[in-house]
Design an enzyme around this catalytic site. Structure first.
Site, short mmCIF file in Angstrom:
data_model
loop_
_atom_site.label_atom_id
_atom_site.label_comp_id
_atom_site.label_asym_id
_atom_site.label_seq_id
_atom_site.Cartn_x
_atom_site.Cartn_y
_atom_site.Cartn_z
N LYS A 58 13.01 -13.83 -62.48
CA LYS A 58 13.54 -14.64 -61.57
C LYS A 58 13.54 -14.07 -60.03
O LYS A 58 13.41 -14.98 -59.16
CB LYS A 58 15.13 -14.83 -61.95
N LYS A 84 8.04 -20.75 -70.72
CA LYS A 84 9.09 -21.26 -71.15
C LYS A 84 9.60 -22.58 -70.45
O LYS A 84 9.29 -22.78 -69.29
CB LYS A 84 10.16 -20.24 -71.17
N LYS A 142 14.82 -25.10 -66.55
CA LYS A 142 15.30 -26.12 -65.59
C LYS A 142 14.79 -25.92 -64.14
O LYS A 142 14.48 -26.95 -63.38
CB LYS A 142 16.99 -25.75 -65.41
N1 AQP Z 1 13.02 -22.99 -73.50
C1 AQP Z 1 14.14 -22.72 -73.96
N2 AQP Z 1 14.12 -22.65 -75.33
C2 AQP Z 1 15.09 -22.31 -76.04
N3 AQP Z 1 16.35 -22.01 -75.73
C3 AQP Z 1 16.38 -21.99 -74.17
N4 AQP Z 1 17.45 -21.73 -73.55
C4 AQP Z 1 16.91 -21.98 -72.34
N5 AQP Z 1 15.73 -22.25 -72.15
C5 AQP Z 1 15.50 -22.54 -73.51
C6 AQP Z 1 18.82 -21.63 -74.22
O1 AQP Z 1 19.84 -22.33 -73.47
C7 AQP Z 1 20.89 -21.81 -73.17
C8 AQP Z 1 21.39 -22.03 -71.73
O2 AQP Z 1 20.58 -21.32 -70.90
P1 AQP Z 1 21.07 -21.36 -69.31
O3 AQP Z 1 21.64 -22.47 -69.05
O4 AQP Z 1 21.89 -20.01 -69.33
O5 AQP Z 1 19.79 -21.13 -68.37
P2 AQP Z 1 18.51 -20.33 -68.79
O6 AQP Z 1 18.23 -19.28 -70.05
O7 AQP Z 1 18.16 -19.47 -67.43
O8 AQP Z 1 17.27 -21.31 -68.91
P3 AQP Z 1 16.61 -22.32 -68.15
O9 AQP Z 1 16.97 -23.57 -68.55
O10 AQP Z 1 15.14 -21.87 -68.46
O11 AQP Z 1 17.03 -21.96 -66.57
P4 AQP Z 1 16.17 -21.59 -65.60
O12 AQP Z 1 15.06 -22.29 -65.19
O13 AQP Z 1 17.11 -21.37 -64.42
O14 AQP Z 1 15.63 -20.09 -65.93
C9 AQP Z 1 20.68 -20.21 -73.44
O15 AQP Z 1 21.27 -20.03 -74.74
C10 AQP Z 1 19.21 -20.28 -73.24
O16 AQP Z 1 18.79 -19.21 -74.22
#
Ligand code: AQP
Length: 345
Positions: free
Chosen positions: A115, A207, A210
């Site tokens: 990140k 992955k 968001k």
């Molecule tokens: N691609 C994914 N596959 C499976 N699980 C996922 N999670 C996130 N992306 C995937 C799971 O969703 C939960 C909430 O995630 P979060 O809101 O804490 O954010 P994150 O893990 O940083 O996920 P994002 O959506 O990919 O955001 P960005 O783009 O900001 O990095 C967690 O349990 C996570 O494991």
């Protein structure tokens, strides 16, 4: 809510664009655990602000994640749904853990490296210390089980290390206060099923996320049927037909990802999915994938939208949830302060 059931804690960041990865990796697990566990599900707004959030959008996104929880089947009466910043113990315990965790531990966190990227010097201190806050989220309730996607595994391991170091560093004080030797439990990640790491629709090696600039990389929980159909139609694949066995997915990340998504949405194993579609061209498979995704996500999107029309109701759920979260957190925080030697009331 006194209960003999094991306690679960997990959260989702209100950072917009809730997607199929969040749903399959986390939210479906949250729903399934409600029967067997005592659950706290948190909209982790303090985590969200480790990167810049427009204040108005943040308010909207906190309500939207809450609405998506409820629309997916989380029961806010039987369990606890709240936003993290309403319970100040998360930040207080995180500070104690900032003083327990070691710089070297955090330096190894791959999510921070990804990140922060090349702009490490410009990343917020909060982004670096994020895993300590996550440990606090869980241990503030002495939760023992944490359903998360595969990307959170390393952070969960760090939470265990923090719990272990706290228990060891303060063993004498814990004992002199008459508290259990395992003052904080070592929380276990629950990472199961065919879609623990949902990948981008445009690149099977990264992955679904968001924050990806292209909306075509992800299926959003709020996408309508047309958007879902278009995104799966354009999803990257390879020229071969689908294999009939899971081993045949080796080295085919895009195919593996789509099969995993189908299996998770249809509630079957990857092997079952391939028995059904082995030998089929992607065009036919993508149609089935679209159908099942629309069937699952359509009603959730509609219910989320309906709930979003009633922000006062959503706010009342969060406020009530926070009150109940406080009743669990406050005594644990007080005990923690006593153990550390901080005077409390
Ligand atoms: N691609 C994914 N596959 C499976 N699980 C996922 N999670 C996130 N992306 C995937 C799971 O969703 C939960 C909430 O995630 P979060 O809101 O804490 O954010 P994150 O893990 O940083 O996920 P994002 O959506 O990919 O955001 P960005 O783009 O900001 O990095 C967690 O349990 C996570 O494991």
């Amino acid at each position: 809510m006194a209960s003999d059931k094991p306690r679960v804690f997990s959260g989702v960041q209100p950072t917009g664009n809730l997607h199929l990865g969040n749903y399959l990796g986390a939210i479906t697990k949250f729903v399934a655990l409600q029967e067997s566990h005592e659950c706290l599900y948190c909209v982790v707004d303090l985590h969200a602000i480790t990167v810049w959030q427009e204040p108005k959008e943040l308010e909207h996104n906190i309500r939207e994640v809450t609405a998506a929880f409820l629309a997916s089947g989380i029961d806010p009466k039987a369990h606890i749904v709240f936003n993290q910043s309403r319970v100040s113990g998360h930040a207080e315990l995180a500070w104690v853990f900032n003083c327990v965790a070691r710089m070297g531990w955090l330096n190894r966190m791959t999510q921070f490296k990804e990140k922060a990227g090349k702009h490490r010097e410009n990343a917020s201190v909060g982004l670096f210390a994020y895993p300590n806050l996550m440990a606090a989220d869980i241990l503030l309730y002495r939760a023992t089980h944490v359903p998360v996607g595969d990307d959170q595994k390393q952070h969960l391991e760090l939470s265990r290390d923090i719990a272990q170091k706290f228990n060891t560093d303060f063993a004498e004080s814990i004992s002199s206060h008459g508290f259990a030797e395992t003052f904080f439990p070592l929380p276990e990640p629950l990472i199961t099923g065919p879609a623990t790491r949902v990948m981008s629709l445009r690149d099977g090696t990264s992955k679904m996320s968001k924050s990806d600039a292209s909306d075509m990389t992800r299926i959003n929980m709020m996408d309508d049927a047309d958007a879902i159909a278009q995104k799966f139609r354009k999803a990257r694949t390879d020229p071969e037909p689908l294999p009939s066995e899971v081993a045949g997915l080796e080295g085919r990340p895009e195919a593996e990802n789509l099969v995993g998504i189908y299996a998770a949405l249809a509630g079957v194993s990857k092997s079952d999915a391939l028995q059904e579609f082995g030998g089929a061209q992607f065009s036919a498979f993508k149609q089935a994938l679209t159908d099942v995704a629309v069937e699952v996500l359509g009603p959730i999107g509609a219910e989320t939208r309906r709930l979003m029309d009633d922000p006062a109701y959503i706010d009342s759920v969060l406020s009530e949830g926070a009150k109940r979260a406080h009743t669990i957190a406050d005594p644990i925080l007080r005990e923690t302060k006593q153990v550390v030697g901080l005077l409390t009331d």
